[in-house]
Scaffold this active site. Structure first.
Site, PDB file in Angstrom:
ATOM      1  N   ASN A 161      -0.313  14.941 -23.515  1.00 21.66           N
ATOM      2  CA  ASN A 161       0.286  15.755 -24.578  1.00 21.66           C
ATOM      3  C   ASN A 161       1.531  15.030 -25.090  1.00 21.66           C
ATOM      4  O   ASN A 161       1.880  13.967 -24.583  1.00 21.66           O
ATOM      5  CB  ASN A 161       0.600  17.165 -24.074  1.00 21.66           C
ATOM      6  CG  ASN A 161       1.574  17.137 -22.913  1.00 21.66           C
ATOM      7  OD1 ASN A 161       2.694  16.661 -23.038  1.00 21.66           O
ATOM      8  ND2 ASN A 161       1.133  17.628 -21.767  1.00 21.66           N
TER       9      ASN A 161
ATOM     10  N   ASP B 206      -0.873  25.310 -10.941  1.00 20.94           N
ATOM     11  CA  ASP B 206       0.336  25.650 -11.695  1.00 20.94           C
ATOM     12  C   ASP B 206       1.536  25.359 -10.781  1.00 20.94           C
ATOM     13  O   ASP B 206       1.741  26.039  -9.767  1.00 20.94           O
ATOM     14  CB  ASP B 206       0.297  27.123 -12.111  1.00 20.94           C
ATOM     15  CG  ASP B 206       1.417  27.436 -13.083  1.00 20.94           C
ATOM     16  OD1 ASP B 206       2.581  27.107 -12.777  1.00 20.94           O
ATOM     17  OD2 ASP B 206       1.120  27.990 -14.161  1.00 20.94           O
TER      18      ASP B 206
ATOM     19  N   LYS C 252       4.377  34.108 -13.450  1.00 25.99           N
ATOM     20  CA  LYS C 252       4.539  32.945 -12.571  1.00 25.99           C
ATOM     21  C   LYS C 252       5.462  33.224 -11.389  1.00 25.99           C
ATOM     22  O   LYS C 252       5.504  32.457 -10.439  1.00 25.99           O
ATOM     23  CB  LYS C 252       5.086  31.772 -13.375  1.00 25.99           C
ATOM     24  CG  LYS C 252       4.208  31.430 -14.585  1.00 25.99           C
ATOM     25  CD  LYS C 252       4.135  29.967 -14.807  1.00 25.99           C
ATOM     26  CE  LYS C 252       3.304  29.675 -16.045  1.00 25.99           C
ATOM     27  NZ  LYS C 252       2.899  28.268 -16.099  1.00 25.99           N
TER      28      LYS C 252
HETATM   29  N1  CTP Z   1       3.844  24.657 -15.638  1.00 24.12           N
HETATM   30  C1  CTP Z   1       3.588  24.123 -14.411  1.00 24.12           C
HETATM   31  N2  CTP Z   1       2.322  23.791 -14.069  1.00 24.12           N
HETATM   32  C2  CTP Z   1       1.306  23.994 -14.919  1.00 24.12           C
HETATM   33  C3  CTP Z   1       1.539  24.541 -16.184  1.00 24.12           C
HETATM   34  C4  CTP Z   1       2.826  24.864 -16.512  1.00 24.12           C
HETATM   35  O1  CTP Z   1       4.534  23.926 -13.633  1.00 24.12           O
HETATM   36  N3  CTP Z   1       0.078  23.662 -14.547  1.00 24.12           N
HETATM   37  C5  CTP Z   1       5.201  25.079 -15.967  1.00 24.12           C
HETATM   38  C6  CTP Z   1       5.886  24.268 -17.027  1.00 24.12           C
HETATM   39  O2  CTP Z   1       6.602  23.188 -16.463  1.00 24.12           O
HETATM   40  C7  CTP Z   1       6.817  25.297 -17.645  1.00 24.12           C
HETATM   41  C8  CTP Z   1       6.061  26.594 -17.467  1.00 24.12           C
HETATM   42  O3  CTP Z   1       5.127  26.362 -16.453  1.00 24.12           O
HETATM   43  O4  CTP Z   1       8.017  25.419 -16.912  1.00 24.12           O
HETATM   44  C9  CTP Z   1       5.361  27.103 -18.677  1.00 24.12           C
HETATM   45  O5  CTP Z   1       4.625  26.087 -19.325  1.00 24.12           O
HETATM   46  P1  CTP Z   1       3.824  26.439 -20.658  1.00 24.12           P
HETATM   47  O6  CTP Z   1       3.061  25.227 -21.080  1.00 24.12           O
HETATM   48  O7  CTP Z   1       4.705  27.095 -21.632  1.00 24.12           O
HETATM   49  O8  CTP Z   1       2.884  27.540 -20.139  1.00 24.12           O
HETATM   50  P2  CTP Z   1       1.458  27.558 -19.567  1.00 24.12           P
HETATM   51  O9  CTP Z   1       1.520  27.921 -18.129  1.00 24.12           O
HETATM   52  O10 CTP Z   1       0.720  26.312 -19.884  1.00 24.12           O
HETATM   53  O11 CTP Z   1       0.875  28.822 -20.311  1.00 24.12           O
HETATM   54  P3  CTP Z   1       0.192  28.951 -21.765  1.00 24.12           P
HETATM   55  O12 CTP Z   1      -0.517  27.666 -21.997  1.00 24.12           O
HETATM   56  O13 CTP Z   1      -0.698  30.119 -21.605  1.00 24.12           O
HETATM   57  O14 CTP Z   1       1.313  29.211 -22.712  1.00 24.12           O
END
Ligand code: CTP
Length: 408
Positions: free
Chosen positions: A217, A312, A349
């Site tokens: 990304n 996550d 979370k």
């Molecule tokens: N994050 C993480 N591990 C993942 C996905 C996300 O640690 N596999 C953490 C990111 O570092 C950030 C937070 O979760 O602090 C939210 O990331 P974001 O991309 O906004 O959210 P997502 O969990 O991907 O949710 P969505 O895609 O539904 O918005």
């Protein structure tokens, strides 16, 4: 902070005036050099009766300056620059004569001219006969200098080279080193996070499709790296687990480089325990069941890519348990209903705080330099909206907030 950390990289202008104690200044140079200081020396005419320019230069590994009227020195460096290109000016030994000249503002040689021209703090280590030290003239000079902010270490009492006993011996080199370190400790910014371990994730993850391809990304790692640097500036021991980025390693952080989400989680878990975790990485939500060999165009159309969910990391670190960091902070990248979605994400979370930012198209956040953020705390019930600011400022503000959390 240790003497080493305080002194490393500091530039000291050491003025060696005339006195038998000048031999101890050679030792002082060595002790300062050992601690990473850059020591540039000025030797007065009196000083050079006791130690030679050659020995001073050999120990300091720098040119020694002796003459105000040297055309080459003046052309190369200049006495004004010499006096300003230092973090601290140290006069050791400081004879009764040089203290008197400093108090009177005389500037009749290189040392006194540099002392009058400097805009830096000055530390003196007096060394003289006891009667000279207690003489009302010297007392008055020292009082004048101290009232002007000149710092002093010593003199010590004891047997003197002249055979008399009393106050007037120059402090030992290590006591002068300690006085120099104390000066820098006072100048150092507060370190409210000293003693705490901070774990920070940053950057994107790369998820392989086959041995030569991956998906990624647009995260630059700027925000996470800035958070790591800001926490380190406030004294935390920082472990930064970073996906592939072009960002330089932040000063003061131990950096662990990973590629995939699973590697990032493993590195974070191995880095525990931590007092605070800040998850700023843009972790890929999905990974592929990567092919062992490069996928080939074999005429059968595009390959079927099977996705699996990635762990996550934020949710894993937030799970209650003996190694859960006391404060877990996440970022929420949202494109609409930013506060509502961020609040829901915080609860889902299980983290303590979430910094929500608007990454809607056109906001310029991903890969950009500035961030509009809201800090959600208390299960998302409290919201602080911060003014739009550069990622470094957001990081500094977050680090201050974390420090406040741990100190109140
Ligand atoms: N994050 C993480 N591990 C993942 C996905 C996300 O640690 N596999 C953490 C990111 O570092 C950030 C937070 O979760 O602090 C939210 O990331 P974001 O991309 O906004 O959210 P997502 O969990 O991907 O949710 P969505 O895609 O539904 O918005």
């Amino acid at each position: 902070m240790s003497d080493l950390a305080l002194l490393d990289g500091k530039r000291i202008l050491l003025i060696i005036s005339g006195g038998i104690a000048a031999y101890k200044s050679l030792e002082l140079i060595r002790r300062l050099k050992e601690r990473g200081c850059r020591v540039r020396c000025v030797l007065t005419a009196g000083g050079s009766k006791f130690v030679t320019p050659l020995s001073v230069s050999a120990l300091s590994e720098e040119k020694v300056f002796t003459d105000l009227w040297s055309l080459t020195d003046e052309a190369e460096m200049g006495h004004i620059r010499l006096s300003r290109e230092a973090d601290l000016v140290v006069v050791a030994p400081a004879s009764a004569d040089i203290l008197a000249k400093m108090a009177a503002g005389l500037a009749d040689d290189l040392a006194t001219t540099a002392l009058l021209a400097t805009d830096k703090a000055v530390l003196v280590a007096p060394a003289m006969n006891v009667m000279m030290w207690v003489h009302p003239a010297t007392r008055a000079n020292v009082t004048t200098l101290e009232a002007r902010g000149v710092r002093r270490v010593g003199p010590d009492s004891g047997d003197m080279a002249c055979g008399e006993v009393g106050a007037g011996r120059m402090s030992e080199p290590m006591a002068i080193v300690a006085a120099i370190a104390a000066f820098f400790a006072e100048q150092a910014p507060p370190r409210p996070l000293a003693g705490l371990h901070a774990l920070v994730t940053s950057g994107p993850t790369h998820e392989p499709i086959d041995p030569v391809r991956y998906i990624a990304n647009r995260s630059s790692g700027k925000q996470g790296h800035a958070v790591a640097a800001a926490l380190a500036r406030l004294g935390a021991r920082v472990t930064l687990v970073s996906g592939p980025t072009h960002e330089p390693d932040p000063a003061g952080a131990a950096v662990l480089r990973v590629e995939t989400a699973r590697e990032m989680l493993a590195a974070c878990e191995a880095a525990l325990p931590a007092d605070v975790a800040v998850c700023a990485a843009a972790v890929a939500d999905w990974r592929f069941e990567a092919a062992g060999q490069k996928l080939k165009k074999e005429g059968g159309g595009p390959p079927r890519l099977v996705l699996a969910e990635n762990p996550d990391i934020l949710a894993t670190l937030s799970r209650p348990g003996p190694v859960r960091p006391r404060l877990v902070v996440g970022f929420a990248a949202e494109t609409e209903r930013v506060l509502e979605h961020a609040g829901a994400k915080l609860r889902r979370k299980g983290c303590d705080w979430i910094l929500a930012n608007d990454v809607s198209p056109g906001s310029g956040v991903f890969g950009g330099d500035s961030n509009a953020v809201h800090l959600l705390t208390r299960d998302g019930n409290d919201v602080e909206s911060w003014p739009r600011a550069g990622k470094d400022e957001v990081a500094a503000r977050l680090a201050e907030r974390i420090a406040l959390h741990f100190t109140t």
